[in-house]
Scaffold this active site. Sequence first.
Site: not given
Ligand SMILES: *Cc1c(COP(=O)(O)O)cnc(C)c1O
Length: 410
Positions: A125, A195, A220-221, A369
């Site tokens: 990501f 992560d 939040y996911k 997705r």
């Molecule tokens: C959603 C996500 C993030 C989001 O980072 P934020 O700091 O909350 O914007 C980071 N890493 C991964 C792998 C994600 O899926």
Amino acid sequence: MMTREDCARLDAQDDLAELREKFRLPEGVIYLDGNSLGALPEGAVNTLSKTVEQEWGDGLIRSWGEADWFTLPERLGDRLGRLIGAAPGQVVVCDGTSINIYKALRAAMAMRPDRKVIVSEQSSFPTDLYMMEGAMGADYSARLLGRDGDDLGDLIDDQVAAVLLSNVDYRTGRLTDMARVTRLAHESGALVIWDLCHSAGVMPIELDAIEADFAVGCSYKYINGGPGAPAYIYVAERHHDSARQPLSGWWGHAEPFAFESSYRPVGGIRRFLCGTQSILGLKGVEAAMDLFDGVDITAIRRKSQLLCDVFIRLVEQHQDCGNLRLVSPRDADERGSQVSFDFENGYPVVRAMIEQGVIGDFREPGIMRFGLAPYYLRFTDLFDAIEVMADCLRREVWTDPKYTAREAVT
Ligand SMILES: *Cc1c(COP(=O)(O)O)cnc(C)c1O
């Protein structure tokens, strides 16, 4: 052929069907985007309004103590820890994932001062790679799986300070074997930061058992803590005395209310806090934890795997979906809780589906997705969603400019 009746039968046999009642879902929407923003838990409405009206409105400053606001990051951390295999005292809910990545990386780098290489993955990501760039000084270099090697084993050696990886690939949903990679890294003396953004809340994770060093994730996911809800950070207890994080704010101080002029980290996981936390944000996570407290995460995983299997099957049996190519692993044990398809006109198809109440999302390049959240999805929802998808494909919606223009957030 799998029919709608077959799906209805699966719904009737679903032990988790009642969980759906604990969410407030809009009429006429089938939500296949639980991996971007989880749905609203019914309990969050009460928890948040009580926090606003009573704790903030009536309690005012007294609520830091009387409503226990000050200890919320670690109290929620202990509850969330149950979902990721962390014994109490090793997780705090705070800040954002990007910020927690920075804290964990810099702490790990400082624990291995003679090593100047960070290992990650080219398909990570992006924010993970961006934060890594920001954390590395000029004397550091990155080795990326996919650019510099095909196998992590080739990239990890005694120059590597830290390995930063996701448990689930956000595009394809492919799982990384956390136990294997952690072992590999440790054999070379490197530390590992996991992560968990796309896995926590939908599958069992065993951070303590695999001897992970650090982990971060957002709530939040699949955790359903609300838009922009605070993230979390895990630090294994054995590192608590030696790990120092760079954002040395007063909430991580040994005596924040002594107002000393220099920083002295508190013992334990609280040293990974920085400054004052968003209490309203944390209360959204509290409502999500109320919901998870009674839930068996292995049952969640079973349903999630079956939902994804059924989704793949329904797409592949539909004559109008013949141009979609599955990019997620077919084997449920190698996959998170999402199904992704490669299709060059994926973006307009997703837009047109959303217009008809079927919410999925799109990731470059050309990936449709679908994040299937097992708490509130029914098998018949999948059947109905794929009928809508097939209709959009049959009508070739990508020929309509209304659907091809990119929105700011995709
Ligand atoms: C959603 C996500 C993030 C989001 O980072 P934020 O700091 O909350 O914007 C980071 N890493 C991964 C792998 C994600 O899926």
